[in-house]
Design an enzyme around this catalytic site. Sequence first.
Site, PDB file in Angstrom:
ATOM      1  N   ASP A  10      -5.913  10.318   6.716  1.00 55.26           N
ATOM      2  CA  ASP A  10      -5.567   9.686   5.454  1.00 55.26           C
ATOM      3  C   ASP A  10      -6.149   8.255   5.533  1.00 55.26           C
ATOM      4  O   ASP A  10      -6.412   7.757   6.628  1.00 55.26           O
ATOM      5  CB  ASP A  10      -4.039   9.664   5.348  1.00 55.26           C
ATOM      6  CG  ASP A  10      -3.545   8.899   4.165  1.00 55.26           C
ATOM      7  OD1 ASP A  10      -3.911   9.248   3.037  1.00 55.26           O
ATOM      8  OD2 ASP A  10      -2.782   7.931   4.347  1.00 55.26           O
ATOM      9  N   LEU A  11      -6.352   7.618   4.414  1.00 55.85           N
ATOM     10  CA  LEU A  11      -6.949   6.270   4.461  1.00 55.85           C
ATOM     11  C   LEU A  11      -5.877   5.182   4.410  1.00 55.85           C
ATOM     12  O   LEU A  11      -5.632   4.468   5.386  1.00 55.85           O
ATOM     13  CB  LEU A  11      -7.934   6.100   3.291  1.00 55.85           C
ATOM     14  CG  LEU A  11      -8.612   4.737   3.198  1.00 55.85           C
ATOM     15  CD1 LEU A  11      -9.522   4.470   4.389  1.00 55.85           C
ATOM     16  CD2 LEU A  11      -9.429   4.631   1.896  1.00 55.85           C
ATOM     17  N   ASP A  12      -5.223   5.100   3.244  1.00 54.15           N
ATOM     18  CA  ASP A  12      -4.274   4.016   3.034  1.00 54.15           C
ATOM     19  C   ASP A  12      -3.023   4.217   3.886  1.00 54.15           C
ATOM     20  O   ASP A  12      -2.333   5.219   3.755  1.00 54.15           O
ATOM     21  CB  ASP A  12      -3.908   3.979   1.543  1.00 54.15           C
ATOM     22  CG  ASP A  12      -2.910   2.887   1.243  1.00 54.15           C
ATOM     23  OD1 ASP A  12      -2.834   1.939   2.038  1.00 54.15           O
ATOM     24  OD2 ASP A  12      -2.207   2.986   0.231  1.00 54.15           O
ATOM     25  N   THR A  18      -4.005  -0.838   2.474  1.00 60.16           N
ATOM     26  CA  THR A  18      -4.333  -1.233   1.096  1.00 60.16           C
ATOM     27  C   THR A  18      -3.093  -1.218   0.194  1.00 60.16           C
ATOM     28  O   THR A  18      -3.175  -1.641  -0.956  1.00 60.16           O
ATOM     29  CB  THR A  18      -5.413  -0.309   0.493  1.00 60.16           C
ATOM     30  OG1 THR A  18      -5.104   1.027   0.858  1.00 60.16           O
ATOM     31  CG2 THR A  18      -6.787  -0.662   0.968  1.00 60.16           C
ATOM     32  N   LYS A  46       3.398   5.237  -2.331  1.00 58.54           N
ATOM     33  CA  LYS A  46       2.499   5.514  -1.200  1.00 58.54           C
ATOM     34  C   LYS A  46       2.056   6.972  -1.169  1.00 58.54           C
ATOM     35  O   LYS A  46       2.893   7.876  -1.186  1.00 58.54           O
ATOM     36  CB  LYS A  46       3.164   5.126   0.116  1.00 58.54           C
ATOM     37  CG  LYS A  46       3.221   3.628   0.282  1.00 58.54           C
ATOM     38  CD  LYS A  46       3.613   3.221   1.691  1.00 58.54           C
ATOM     39  CE  LYS A  46       3.591   1.701   1.791  1.00 58.54           C
ATOM     40  NZ  LYS A  46       4.178   1.228   3.032  1.00 58.54           N
ATOM     41  N   ARG A  50      -2.998   7.997  -8.750  1.00 57.36           N
ATOM     42  CA  ARG A  50      -2.947   6.840  -9.657  1.00 57.36           C
ATOM     43  C   ARG A  50      -2.068   7.111 -10.883  1.00 57.36           C
ATOM     44  O   ARG A  50      -1.206   6.304 -11.231  1.00 57.36           O
ATOM     45  CB  ARG A  50      -4.372   6.471 -10.088  1.00 57.36           C
ATOM     46  CG  ARG A  50      -4.460   5.100 -10.708  1.00 57.36           C
ATOM     47  CD  ARG A  50      -5.891   4.793 -11.137  1.00 57.36           C
ATOM     48  NE  ARG A  50      -6.821   4.888 -10.024  1.00 57.36           N
ATOM     49  CZ  ARG A  50      -8.148   4.915 -10.160  1.00 57.36           C
ATOM     50  NH1 ARG A  50      -8.701   4.867 -11.367  1.00 57.36           N
ATOM     51  NH2 ARG A  50      -8.931   5.008  -9.103  1.00 57.36           N
ATOM     52  N   SER A 115      -8.108  11.648   1.543  1.00 55.52           N
ATOM     53  CA  SER A 115      -7.357  10.596   0.845  1.00 55.52           C
ATOM     54  C   SER A 115      -7.198  10.904  -0.638  1.00 55.52           C
ATOM     55  O   SER A 115      -8.072  11.515  -1.247  1.00 55.52           O
ATOM     56  CB  SER A 115      -8.112   9.272   1.016  1.00 55.52           C
ATOM     57  OG  SER A 115      -7.626   8.298   0.126  1.00 55.52           O
ATOM     58  N   ALA A 116      -6.099  10.425  -1.209  1.00 54.47           N
ATOM     59  CA  ALA A 116      -5.868  10.589  -2.652  1.00 54.47           C
ATOM     60  C   ALA A 116      -6.643   9.556  -3.462  1.00 54.47           C
ATOM     61  O   ALA A 116      -6.738   9.653  -4.679  1.00 54.47           O
ATOM     62  CB  ALA A 116      -4.380  10.450  -2.941  1.00 54.47           C
ATOM     63  N   SER A 117      -7.202   8.557  -2.767  1.00 53.16           N
ATOM     64  CA  SER A 117      -7.798   7.425  -3.487  1.00 53.16           C
ATOM     65  C   SER A 117      -9.217   7.703  -4.002  1.00 53.16           C
ATOM     66  O   SER A 117     -10.056   8.233  -3.281  1.00 53.16           O
ATOM     67  CB  SER A 117      -7.844   6.199  -2.574  1.00 53.16           C
ATOM     68  OG  SER A 117      -8.504   5.155  -3.237  1.00 53.16           O
ATOM     69  N   ASN A 119     -11.050   5.281  -4.651  1.00 55.38           N
ATOM     70  CA  ASN A 119     -11.801   4.124  -4.139  1.00 55.38           C
ATOM     71  C   ASN A 119     -12.090   4.256  -2.639  1.00 55.38           C
ATOM     72  O   ASN A 119     -12.525   3.292  -2.011  1.00 55.38           O
ATOM     73  CB  ASN A 119     -10.995   2.843  -4.384  1.00 55.38           C
ATOM     74  CG  ASN A 119     -10.833   2.553  -5.869  1.00 55.38           C
ATOM     75  OD1 ASN A 119     -11.806   2.296  -6.556  1.00 55.38           O
ATOM     76  ND2 ASN A 119      -9.609   2.627  -6.370  1.00 55.38           N
ATOM     77  N   LYS A 146      -1.316  15.561  -3.117  1.00 53.68           N
ATOM     78  CA  LYS A 146      -0.385  15.853  -2.024  1.00 53.68           C
ATOM     79  C   LYS A 146       1.026  15.842  -2.633  1.00 53.68           C
ATOM     80  O   LYS A 146       1.275  15.032  -3.515  1.00 53.68           O
ATOM     81  CB  LYS A 146      -0.483  14.758  -0.952  1.00 53.68           C
ATOM     82  CG  LYS A 146      -1.867  14.614  -0.313  1.00 53.68           C
ATOM     83  CD  LYS A 146      -1.928  13.322   0.519  1.00 53.68           C
ATOM     84  CE  LYS A 146      -3.344  13.053   1.007  1.00 53.68           C
ATOM     85  NZ  LYS A 146      -3.498  11.771   1.700  1.00 53.68           N
ATOM     86  N   GLU A 170      -1.316  11.069   9.013  1.00 57.49           N
ATOM     87  CA  GLU A 170      -0.739  10.717   7.702  1.00 57.49           C
ATOM     88  C   GLU A 170       0.405   9.721   7.800  1.00 57.49           C
ATOM     89  O   GLU A 170       1.224   9.806   8.704  1.00 57.49           O
ATOM     90  CB  GLU A 170      -0.166  11.986   7.060  1.00 57.49           C
ATOM     91  CG  GLU A 170      -0.954  12.523   5.897  1.00 57.49           C
ATOM     92  CD  GLU A 170      -1.018  11.648   4.658  1.00 57.49           C
ATOM     93  OE1 GLU A 170      -0.236  10.693   4.541  1.00 57.49           O
ATOM     94  OE2 GLU A 170      -1.863  11.913   3.794  1.00 57.49           O
ATOM     95  N   ASP A 171       0.486   8.817   6.818  1.00 50.48           N
ATOM     96  CA  ASP A 171       1.621   7.868   6.794  1.00 50.48           C
ATOM     97  C   ASP A 171       2.656   8.235   5.725  1.00 50.48           C
ATOM     98  O   ASP A 171       3.742   7.658   5.720  1.00 50.48           O
ATOM     99  CB  ASP A 171       1.125   6.441   6.528  1.00 50.48           C
ATOM    100  CG  ASP A 171       0.650   6.267   5.096  1.00 50.48           C
ATOM    101  OD1 ASP A 171      -0.163   7.098   4.640  1.00 50.48           O
ATOM    102  OD2 ASP A 171       1.096   5.310   4.435  1.00 50.48           O
TER     103      ASP A 171
HETATM  104  P1  B16 Z   1      -6.655   5.023  -6.281  1.00 55.55           P
HETATM  105  P2  B16 Z   1      -4.151   7.622   0.561  1.00 55.55           P
HETATM  106  C1  B16 Z   1      -3.508   6.729  -1.887  1.00 55.55           C
HETATM  107  O1  B16 Z   1      -4.345   6.683  -0.764  1.00 55.55           O
HETATM  108  C2  B16 Z   1      -2.542   5.558  -1.891  1.00 55.55           C
HETATM  109  O2  B16 Z   1      -1.618   5.678  -0.803  1.00 55.55           O
HETATM  110  C3  B16 Z   1      -1.766   5.519  -3.184  1.00 55.55           C
HETATM  111  O3  B16 Z   1      -0.884   4.398  -3.199  1.00 55.55           O
HETATM  112  C4  B16 Z   1      -2.743   5.443  -4.356  1.00 55.55           C
HETATM  113  O4  B16 Z   1      -2.052   5.453  -5.599  1.00 55.55           O
HETATM  114  C5  B16 Z   1      -3.697   6.646  -4.285  1.00 55.55           C
HETATM  115  O5  B16 Z   1      -4.364   6.637  -3.044  1.00 55.55           O
HETATM  116  C6  B16 Z   1      -4.718   6.625  -5.406  1.00 55.55           C
HETATM  117  O6  B16 Z   1      -5.552   5.528  -5.216  1.00 55.55           O
HETATM  118  O7  B16 Z   1      -5.918   4.400  -7.422  1.00 55.55           O
HETATM  119  O8  B16 Z   1      -7.489   4.049  -5.480  1.00 55.55           O
HETATM  120  O9  B16 Z   1      -7.456   6.233  -6.707  1.00 55.55           O
HETATM  121  O10 B16 Z   1      -2.888   7.169   1.230  1.00 55.55           O
HETATM  122  O11 B16 Z   1      -4.099   9.076   0.092  1.00 55.55           O
HETATM  123  O12 B16 Z   1      -5.389   7.304   1.354  1.00 55.55           O
HETATM  124 MG    MG Z   2      -1.559   7.105   2.981  1.00 49.73          MG
END
Ligand code: B16
Ligand code: MG
Length: 215
Positions: A10-12, A18, A46, A50, A115-117, A119, A146, A170-171
Amino acid sequence: MAPIKACIFDLDGVIVDTAKYHYLAWRRLANELGFDFSENDNERLKGVSRMDSLNILLEIGGVELDEVRKQELAKKKNEWYVELIADMDKTEILPGTTQFLTELQKTGIKIALGSASKNAKTILRRIGLIEMFDTIVDGTDISKAKPDPEVFLLGAKALNVDPNECVVFEDAVSGVEAALSAGMRVVGVGSKETLFKANDVVNSLAEMTLNRLEK
Ligand code: B16
Ligand code: MG
């Protein structure tokens, strides 16, 4: 037990923190909408996508909006977030990450991001780690958030390994659940109390070694 052929991160909250930047951007949005948003409230976001994060924020503020307005606000929050992460560099890599990834690489264990992000690639580029990943699955690739296992199953597929040959780091509770329902082993990064479903829990990747992983 099947041999470990891949580790999916996982990233964040695992590689970088972040969450603090997400918090600043969400708080700014809440303030514009006329309510406050605490760091405690931020815990609920977390690992959450988004749009789901926005829905939780609006619920906290007791605000109801139509879909078009929600899309506008999510875009606005992301623009502020992107500004905040623009100056990230390798000093923001969480302890032990680079050493552990290097150890995996030397042993021939594949490395993936899950990662869900949306970015994620920008962040990995900024912190100089993108080249260490054999595959990257992020918020732009998935249709189900997730705790759905999609993000991790896509990672395993891209690496051509079976789920039971993967270990996820994973966190977030939802991420631990996603990994388990993918049929993978999972190391929680954070507190044992919160991540009790994980097969092992570390405070950070600084506590992780290949030796510990294989036990
Ligand atoms: P974005 P992860 C997640 O990253 C974050 O934990 C979560 O807080 C955020 O809303 C989500 O990514 C979406 O991110 O707005 O940048 O697309 O923990 O899955 O790496
Ligand atoms: Mg995370």
